[in-house]
Write a protein that holds these residues in place. Structure first.
Motif, PDB file in Angstrom:
ATOM      1  N   VAL A 145     -42.911 -12.344-111.366  1.00  0.00           N
ATOM      2  CA  VAL A 145     -43.891 -11.433-110.756  1.00  0.00           C
ATOM      3  C   VAL A 145     -43.215 -10.506-109.744  1.00  0.00           C
ATOM      4  O   VAL A 145     -43.476  -9.300-109.703  1.00  0.00           O
ATOM      5  CB  VAL A 145     -45.020 -12.235-110.075  1.00  0.00           C
ATOM      6  N   TYR A 146     -42.347 -11.077-108.934  1.00  0.00           N
ATOM      7  CA  TYR A 146     -41.720 -10.305-107.846  1.00  0.00           C
ATOM      8  C   TYR A 146     -40.296  -9.847-108.180  1.00  0.00           C
ATOM      9  O   TYR A 146     -39.508  -9.572-107.270  1.00  0.00           O
ATOM     10  CB  TYR A 146     -41.710 -11.143-106.567  1.00  0.00           C
ATOM     11  N   ALA A 147     -39.983  -9.744-109.474  1.00  0.00           N
ATOM     12  CA  ALA A 147     -38.624  -9.357-109.878  1.00  0.00           C
ATOM     13  C   ALA A 147     -38.208  -8.017-109.285  1.00  0.00           C
ATOM     14  O   ALA A 147     -37.050  -7.835-108.888  1.00  0.00           O
ATOM     15  CB  ALA A 147     -38.532  -9.314-111.406  1.00  0.00           C
ATOM     16  N   GLY A 148     -39.155  -7.064-109.202  1.00  0.00           N
ATOM     17  CA  GLY A 148     -38.832  -5.743-108.649  1.00  0.00           C
ATOM     18  C   GLY A 148     -38.381  -5.813-107.202  1.00  0.00           C
ATOM     19  O   GLY A 148     -37.254  -5.398-106.875  1.00  0.00           O
ATOM     20  N   PRO A 149     -39.226  -6.340-106.302  1.00  0.00           N
ATOM     21  CA  PRO A 149     -38.815  -6.460-104.894  1.00  0.00           C
ATOM     22  C   PRO A 149     -37.569  -7.334-104.703  1.00  0.00           C
ATOM     23  O   PRO A 149     -36.711  -7.017-103.881  1.00  0.00           O
ATOM     24  CB  PRO A 149     -40.033  -7.084-104.216  1.00  0.00           C
ATOM     25  N   ILE A 150     -37.462  -8.434-105.469  1.00  0.00           N
ATOM     26  CA  ILE A 150     -36.276  -9.296-105.349  1.00  0.00           C
ATOM     27  C   ILE A 150     -35.026  -8.504-105.723  1.00  0.00           C
ATOM     28  O   ILE A 150     -33.986  -8.602-105.054  1.00  0.00           O
ATOM     29  CB  ILE A 150     -36.416 -10.553-106.240  1.00  0.00           C
ATOM     30  N   GLY A 151     -35.137  -7.694-106.777  1.00  0.00           N
ATOM     31  CA  GLY A 151     -34.009  -6.869-107.198  1.00  0.00           C
ATOM     32  C   GLY A 151     -33.594  -5.855-106.163  1.00  0.00           C
ATOM     33  O   GLY A 151     -32.428  -5.444-106.104  1.00  0.00           O
ATOM     34  N   GLU A 152     -34.550  -5.448-105.314  1.00  0.00           N
ATOM     35  CA  GLU A 152     -34.256  -4.493-104.234  1.00  0.00           C
ATOM     36  C   GLU A 152     -33.686  -5.184-103.000  1.00  0.00           C
ATOM     37  O   GLU A 152     -33.314  -4.518-102.035  1.00  0.00           O
ATOM     38  CB  GLU A 152     -35.524  -3.727-103.838  1.00  0.00           C
ATOM     39  N   GLY A 153     -33.688  -6.514-103.014  1.00  0.00           N
ATOM     40  CA  GLY A 153     -33.099  -7.241-101.893  1.00  0.00           C
ATOM     41  C   GLY A 153     -34.067  -8.000-101.013  1.00  0.00           C
ATOM     42  O   GLY A 153     -33.661  -8.576 -99.992  1.00  0.00           O
ATOM     43  N   SER A 154     -35.373  -8.029-101.367  1.00  0.00           N
ATOM     44  CA  SER A 154     -36.323  -8.802-100.554  1.00  0.00           C
ATOM     45  C   SER A 154     -35.982 -10.284-100.648  1.00  0.00           C
ATOM     46  O   SER A 154     -35.880 -10.826-101.751  1.00  0.00           O
ATOM     47  CB  SER A 154     -37.759  -8.583-101.048  1.00  0.00           C
ATOM     48  N   PRO A 155     -35.809 -10.966 -99.517  1.00  0.00           N
ATOM     49  CA  PRO A 155     -35.516 -12.408 -99.554  1.00  0.00           C
ATOM     50  C   PRO A 155     -36.654 -13.186-100.213  1.00  0.00           C
ATOM     51  O   PRO A 155     -37.831 -12.868 -99.999  1.00  0.00           O
ATOM     52  CB  PRO A 155     -35.387 -12.779 -98.072  1.00  0.00           C
ATOM     53  N   PHE A 156     -36.302 -14.188-101.002  1.00  0.00           N
ATOM     54  CA  PHE A 156     -37.278 -15.017-101.712  1.00  0.00           C
ATOM     55  C   PHE A 156     -37.125 -16.436-101.190  1.00  0.00           C
ATOM     56  O   PHE A 156     -36.128 -17.107-101.476  1.00  0.00           O
ATOM     57  CB  PHE A 156     -37.012 -14.939-103.222  1.00  0.00           C
ATOM     58  N   VAL A 157     -38.096 -16.874-100.410  1.00  0.00           N
ATOM     59  CA  VAL A 157     -38.014 -18.174 -99.741  1.00  0.00           C
ATOM     60  C   VAL A 157     -38.896 -19.175-100.490  1.00  0.00           C
ATOM     61  O   VAL A 157     -40.112 -18.996-100.582  1.00  0.00           O
ATOM     62  CB  VAL A 157     -38.463 -18.074 -98.267  1.00  0.00           C
ATOM     63  N   VAL A 158     -38.276 -20.223-101.024  1.00  0.00           N
ATOM     64  CA  VAL A 158     -39.008 -21.245-101.768  1.00  0.00           C
ATOM     65  C   VAL A 158     -39.185 -22.467-100.867  1.00  0.00           C
ATOM     66  O   VAL A 158     -38.223 -22.975-100.288  1.00  0.00           O
ATOM     67  CB  VAL A 158     -38.244 -21.649-103.045  1.00  0.00           C
ATOM     68  N   THR A 159     -40.433 -22.932-100.760  1.00  0.00           N
ATOM     69  CA  THR A 159     -40.700 -24.046 -99.854  1.00  0.00           C
ATOM     70  C   THR A 159     -41.841 -24.898-100.392  1.00  0.00           C
ATOM     71  O   THR A 159     -42.313 -24.701-101.517  1.00  0.00           O
ATOM     72  CB  THR A 159     -41.006 -23.508 -98.436  1.00  0.00           C
ATOM     73  N   ASP A 160     -42.300 -25.846 -99.580  1.00  0.00           N
ATOM     74  CA  ASP A 160     -43.411 -26.709 -99.975  1.00  0.00           C
ATOM     75  C   ASP A 160     -44.739 -26.094 -99.530  1.00  0.00           C
ATOM     76  O   ASP A 160     -44.768 -25.069 -98.859  1.00  0.00           O
ATOM     77  CB  ASP A 160     -43.227 -28.101 -99.357  1.00  0.00           C
ATOM     78  N   PHE A 161     -45.832 -26.743 -99.914  1.00  0.00           N
ATOM     79  CA  PHE A 161     -47.156 -26.219 -99.569  1.00  0.00           C
ATOM     80  C   PHE A 161     -47.373 -26.082 -98.052  1.00  0.00           C
ATOM     81  O   PHE A 161     -47.748 -25.013 -97.573  1.00  0.00           O
ATOM     82  CB  PHE A 161     -48.249 -27.111-100.167  1.00  0.00           C
TER      83      PHE A 161
END
Length: 447
Positions: A192-208
């Motif tokens: 879903v967020y491939a565009g912003p991630i490709g531009e360098g937006s940090p993607f933080v994966v965490t718990d609920f």
């Protein structure tokens, strides 16, 4: 096959998210339960002012000439469930009446109406700001009530929109936070967020729990910073210091930074006040209330500023009654580049002065209609000049660019008294004083 996106709730957050998802190339179906809202959106119109949003909608709403046609709207949960692979829940979570706690009724209703229609694998993504622990409960209820069972999975993806910059913040976020319980959910959200991630937006994966806490923690920190500099303004007033110079000096410290260090009448709007109160309420429920007792003082400092602005106006007019005094208020919205007047400090100050007998006339570039609905007894002008005409004192309470660019000399020619109180420390004192105005601001010498 390309993912199909649905957005449940098309208010400020939902309408922006739906338009942004279409801009990123997805087929999008938005849902709302209010027919008038759906009708507006289908015409490419939005029920609020947000720079760039209406243009983005018209670029993608099906049926509008020249649009991509990737964005449609419905009121049917069954249609949403059949259409989408990823369902974003973007409904409102207001403060409960008479309580600090968050009202979860809109979120609960959205999940309850969607779940029975989920007959195939789907990812439901909460974006609403909710009390920590809500996602765990909703995940259980979703799996229990959806025909797809455990294949109807939940993720949490908090929003960080700033009013006035919502389109930019959605398309080019400074971070993307996702609370997930499976690699599959993470994979879908990365898609879903491939565009912003490709531009360098940090993607933080965490718990609920962490994903739920991020938004309320961020808002609490910002509220703390604003109330801190307002507390310093009170000290400056007592000591004869200049809070603007103090903030400038503090801001050069990289650990502190310059943002949110402008002293004034405090914060308002539909997020910061209710989010910090809901955070306090939830901490109490968890038995961690002592950890957030400082937020009570943050809230208290913030609300106190409004009353202090009223008293500053009274003192500037001689210290007596407001009866018979004409007061011009420049600004009605809680911040510039928005038409949002929810918990607006500017309107609160205007309302207090009006209740104490002042003849108050308000002007705001975008918030007049909403302000008039909330405070119908105030007078409203069609321009800053008309608001100031005949005024004994002018209060600058929302830092619109239009107000910073006003012709102080021309304005002085229509005012009864060249007296301006800058409730946002955003005007240039030298320009106004050179035009013959008495300029006063909170926490600055010369008041």
């Amino acid at each position: 096959m390309a993912l199909k996106i649905t957005v449940i709730g098309t208010g400020y957050l939902g309408a922006t998210h739906a338009a942004a998802m279409a801009e990123l190339g997805f087929e999008v179906l938005g849902l709302d339960v209010v027919p008038e809202k759906i009708e507006m959106l289908q015409r490419g119109e939005v029920p609020m002012y947000e720079p760039g949003l209406e243009e983005l909608l018209r670029k993608h709403v099906a049926g509008i000439e020249g649009s991509s046609g990737r964005l449609r709207f419905t009121m049917d949960f069954a249609e949403v469930a059949a259409f989408g692979d990823v369902h974003f829940v973007c409904v409102n979570t207001p403060q409960k009446h008479g309580e600090y706690a968050c009202d979860m009724s809109y979120v609960d209703s959205a999940f309850a109406q969607l779940a029975p229609h989920l007959t195939r694998p789907a990812l439901v993504v909460g974006k609403s700001t909710v009390p920590v622990g809500s996602a765990d409960r909703l995940a259980r209820e979703l799996a229990a009530n959806a025909p797809a069972g455990a294949e109807a999975e939940l993720a949490w993806n908090p929003e960080f929109l700033r009013e006035g910059f919502a389109v930019k913040d959605t398309l080019h976020p400074d971070r993307i936070v996702v609370g997930v319980r499976s690699a599959h959910a993470e994979k879908l959200l990365r898609e879903v967020y491939a565009g912003p991630i490709g531009e360098g937006s940090p993607f933080v994966v965490t718990d609920f729990p962490t994903s739920e806490l991020v938004k309320t923690a961020a808002n609490s920190f910002l509220a703390t910073k604003i109330s801190f500099i307002n507390a310093m303004a009170e000290v400056c007033e007592a000591a004869g210091g200049d809070v603007v110079k103090l903030a400038e000096a503090l801001g050069y410290d990289d650990r502190i930074g310059k943002k949110f260090l402008r002293a004034g009448i405090g914060f308002g709007g539909g997020c910061l006040p209710k989010d910090i109160r809901a955070f306090m309420a939830r901490a109490g429920e968890l038995g961690a209330d002592q950890a957030l007792t400082f937020l009570r003082e943050i809230d208290s400092i913030n609300m106190r500023r409004r009353g202090q602005m009223v008293e500053m106006a009274r003192e500037a007019l001689g210290g007596g009654s407001f009866l018979g005094k004409r007061v011009a208020v420049l600004g009605a919205t809680f911040k510039p580049d928005s038409d949002d007047v929810r918990d607006s400090p500017a309107l609160n100050v205007a309302g207090q002065i009006h209740l104490q007998g002042g003849q108050v006339t308000v002007y705001d570039p975008k918030g007049m209609e909403n302000a008039a609905r909330l405070f119908p007894t105030l007078a409203y002008a069609e321009s800053a000049v008309e608001a100031v005409r005949g005024a004994d004192v002018v209060l600058h309470l929302t830092e619109w660019r239009e107000f910073r660019e006003l012709d102080a000399q021309a304005l002085g020619e229509v005012a009864s008294n060249r007296l301006i109180l800058d409730g946002r420390n955003a005007l240039d004192p030298e320009i106004w004083r050179a035009a013959g105005w008495t300029y006063r601001a909170m926490g600055r010498p010369g008041a």
